[in-house]
Scaffold this motif. Structure first.
Motif, PDB file in Angstrom:
ATOM      1  N   UNK A 139       0.838  -1.200   0.000  1.00 36.83           N
ATOM      2  CA  UNK A 139       0.000   0.000   0.000  1.00 36.83           C
ATOM      3  C   UNK A 139       0.876   1.255   0.000  1.00 36.83           C
ATOM      4  N   UNK A 140       1.914   1.284   0.842  1.00 41.20           N
ATOM      5  CA  UNK A 140       2.810   2.447   0.877  1.00 41.20           C
ATOM      6  C   UNK A 140       3.545   2.632  -0.448  1.00 41.20           C
ATOM      7  N   UNK A 141       4.021   1.523  -1.026  1.00 44.17           N
ATOM      8  CA  UNK A 141       4.710   1.605  -2.313  1.00 44.17           C
ATOM      9  C   UNK A 141       3.756   2.114  -3.396  1.00 44.17           C
ATOM     10  N   UNK A 142       2.530   1.621  -3.391  1.00 41.16           N
ATOM     11  CA  UNK A 142       1.526   2.033  -4.369  1.00 41.16           C
ATOM     12  C   UNK A 142       1.238   3.527  -4.243  1.00 41.16           C
ATOM     13  N   UNK A 143       1.075   3.992  -3.006  1.00 40.20           N
ATOM     14  CA  UNK A 143       0.795   5.412  -2.772  1.00 40.20           C
ATOM     15  C   UNK A 143       1.988   6.276  -3.184  1.00 40.20           C
ATOM     16  N   UNK A 144       3.198   5.833  -2.874  1.00 37.94           N
ATOM     17  CA  UNK A 144       4.392   6.595  -3.249  1.00 37.94           C
ATOM     18  C   UNK A 144       4.532   6.655  -4.771  1.00 37.94           C
ATOM     19  N   UNK A 145       4.244   5.555  -5.441  1.00 39.48           N
ATOM     20  CA  UNK A 145       4.336   5.525  -6.895  1.00 39.48           C
ATOM     21  C   UNK A 145       3.322   6.477  -7.517  1.00 39.48           C
ATOM     22  N   UNK A 146       2.087   6.454  -7.007  1.00 39.29           N
ATOM     23  CA  UNK A 146       1.038   7.337  -7.543  1.00 39.29           C
ATOM     24  C   UNK A 146       1.326   8.808  -7.235  1.00 39.29           C
ATOM     25  N   UNK A 147       2.033   9.085  -6.146  1.00 42.71           N
ATOM     26  CA  UNK A 147       2.370  10.465  -5.788  1.00 42.71           C
ATOM     27  C   UNK A 147       3.626  10.946  -6.505  1.00 42.71           C
ATOM     28  N   UNK A 148       4.256  10.075  -7.294  1.00 44.32           N
ATOM     29  CA  UNK A 148       5.463  10.453  -8.015  1.00 44.32           C
ATOM     30  C   UNK A 148       6.702  10.449  -7.150  1.00 44.32           C
ATOM     31  N   UNK A 149       6.664   9.710  -6.054  1.00 53.99           N
ATOM     32  CA  UNK A 149       7.796   9.698  -5.127  1.00 53.99           C
ATOM     33  C   UNK A 149       8.569   8.389  -5.173  1.00 53.99           C
ATOM     34  N   UNK A 150       8.485   7.678  -6.274  1.00 50.74           N
ATOM     35  CA  UNK A 150       9.296   6.474  -6.407  1.00 50.74           C
ATOM     36  C   UNK A 150      10.322   6.713  -7.507  1.00 50.74           C
ATOM     37  N   UNK A 151      11.374   5.949  -7.502  1.00 55.05           N
ATOM     38  CA  UNK A 151      12.430   6.144  -8.485  1.00 55.05           C
ATOM     39  C   UNK A 151      13.219   7.413  -8.190  1.00 55.05           C
ATOM     40  N   UNK A 152      13.595   8.135  -9.236  1.00 54.16           N
ATOM     41  CA  UNK A 152      14.375   9.359  -9.063  1.00 54.16           C
ATOM     42  C   UNK A 152      13.569  10.450  -8.369  1.00 54.16           C
ATOM     43  N   UNK A 153      12.277  10.494  -8.598  1.00 55.59           N
ATOM     44  CA  UNK A 153      11.435  11.498  -7.965  1.00 55.59           C
ATOM     45  C   UNK A 153      11.327  11.315  -6.468  1.00 55.59           C
ATOM     46  N   UNK A 154      11.631  10.126  -5.987  1.00 59.99           N
ATOM     47  CA  UNK A 154      11.536   9.850  -4.559  1.00 59.99           C
ATOM     48  C   UNK A 154      12.489  10.678  -3.726  1.00 59.99           C
ATOM     49  N   UNK A 155      13.610  11.108  -4.310  1.00 63.17           N
ATOM     50  CA  UNK A 155      14.578  11.932  -3.583  1.00 63.17           C
ATOM     51  C   UNK A 155      14.294  13.411  -3.793  1.00 63.17           C
ATOM     52  N   UNK A 156      14.059  13.805  -5.033  1.00 58.44           N
ATOM     53  CA  UNK A 156      13.961  15.228  -5.343  1.00 58.44           C
ATOM     54  C   UNK A 156      12.618  15.846  -4.995  1.00 58.44           C
ATOM     55  N   UNK A 157      11.532  15.111  -5.107  1.00 56.35           N
ATOM     56  CA  UNK A 157      10.224  15.703  -4.817  1.00 56.35           C
ATOM     57  C   UNK A 157      10.093  16.158  -3.360  1.00 56.35           C
ATOM     58  N   UNK A 158      10.449  15.337  -2.363  1.00 50.82           N
ATOM     59  CA  UNK A 158      10.363  15.847  -0.988  1.00 50.82           C
ATOM     60  C   UNK A 158      11.280  17.042  -0.743  1.00 50.82           C
ATOM     61  N   UNK A 159      12.454  17.059  -1.371  1.00 47.65           N
ATOM     62  CA  UNK A 159      13.371  18.187  -1.220  1.00 47.65           C
ATOM     63  C   UNK A 159      12.760  19.459  -1.815  1.00 47.65           C
ATOM     64  N   UNK A 160      12.149  19.336  -2.987  1.00 45.49           N
ATOM     65  CA  UNK A 160      11.487  20.492  -3.596  1.00 45.49           C
ATOM     66  C   UNK A 160      10.314  20.960  -2.741  1.00 45.49           C
ATOM     67  N   UNK A 161       9.577  20.025  -2.157  1.00 49.96           N
ATOM     68  CA  UNK A 161       8.451  20.393  -1.293  1.00 49.96           C
ATOM     69  C   UNK A 161       8.950  21.124  -0.050  1.00 49.96           C
ATOM     70  N   UNK A 162      10.106  20.757   0.442  1.00 50.91           N
ATOM     71  CA  UNK A 162      10.680  21.406   1.612  1.00 50.91           C
ATOM     72  C   UNK A 162      11.189  22.813   1.280  1.00 50.91           C
TER      73      UNK A 162
END
Length: 183
Positions: free
Chosen positions: A135-158
């Motif tokens: 469920x967590x992996x599915x949610x992260x994938x749908x939010x664009x936070x898996x793969x390369x986006x998993x590192x940069x998206x939270x940083x951009x949000x911060x």
């Protein structure tokens, strides 16, 4: 989601399917359910599409069109109609398309049934505590936070609020300077 903390899977006798993605997925899936369980299975379909999927038997179910249940009162009326039929399983298609999101959440909360989530590939999982990693992996994938986006998206949000505060302060400084010059 009343059966989230239960590992048991109820009998597939009364199923509600929320068709919130490509119809072709449900064309194949409904036919497969009838082949496997025969006439003992009742399938109610919640959809925004016209017509009915291939293989759907109206003698063993009903099609609920969201256009017929407009507004909050209509949504509550649909949920109550489905609830009185005692569904055991709620199937939700999450195909990465924001179609019928309100209906998915409403029916998940309103119906006392076990929920399974199916993606656009036809893969599915039961939404219960034993599948929390999926469920967590599915949610992260749908939010664009898996793969390369998993590192940069939270940083951009911060960084975003600080960047906006800087631009607002800079604009205030420029306008303030101009205002002082005009005095």
């Amino acid at each position: 989601m009343q059966l989230f903390f239960s590992k048991s899977i109820p009998d597939l006798t009364n199923v509600v399917l929320v068709e919130s993605g490509p119809r072709s997925l449900y064309d194949n899936y409904i036919g497969h359910l009838y082949e496997q369980y025969g006439d003992q299975i009742r399938i109610n379909l919640v959809t925004c599409y016209a017509g009915k999927p291939e293989g759907f038997r109206e003698s063993n179910g009903k099609i609920y069109r969201v256009q017929d249940y407009r507004g909050w009162d209509g949504a509550k009326r649909m949920a109550e109609e489905l609830r009185t039929q005692g569904p055991t399983i709620l199937g939700i298609l999450c195909a990465g398309v924001p179609v019928m999101s309100k209906w998915k959440w409403l029916l998940t909360a309103a119906l006392p049934s076990k929920v399974f989530v199916m993606n656009e590939n036809g893969d599915y999982f039961w939404a219960d505590y034993t599948n929390w990693k999926i469920i967590l992996h599915f949610m992260a994938f749908r939010a664009g936070m898996s793969g390369e986006g998993g590192v940069w998206l939270p940083l951009r949000m911060l960084v975003f609020p600080f960047g906006m505060a800087y631009f607002a302060a800079y604009a205030a400084w420029l306008h303030g300077r101009r205002w002082l010059r005009n005095i």
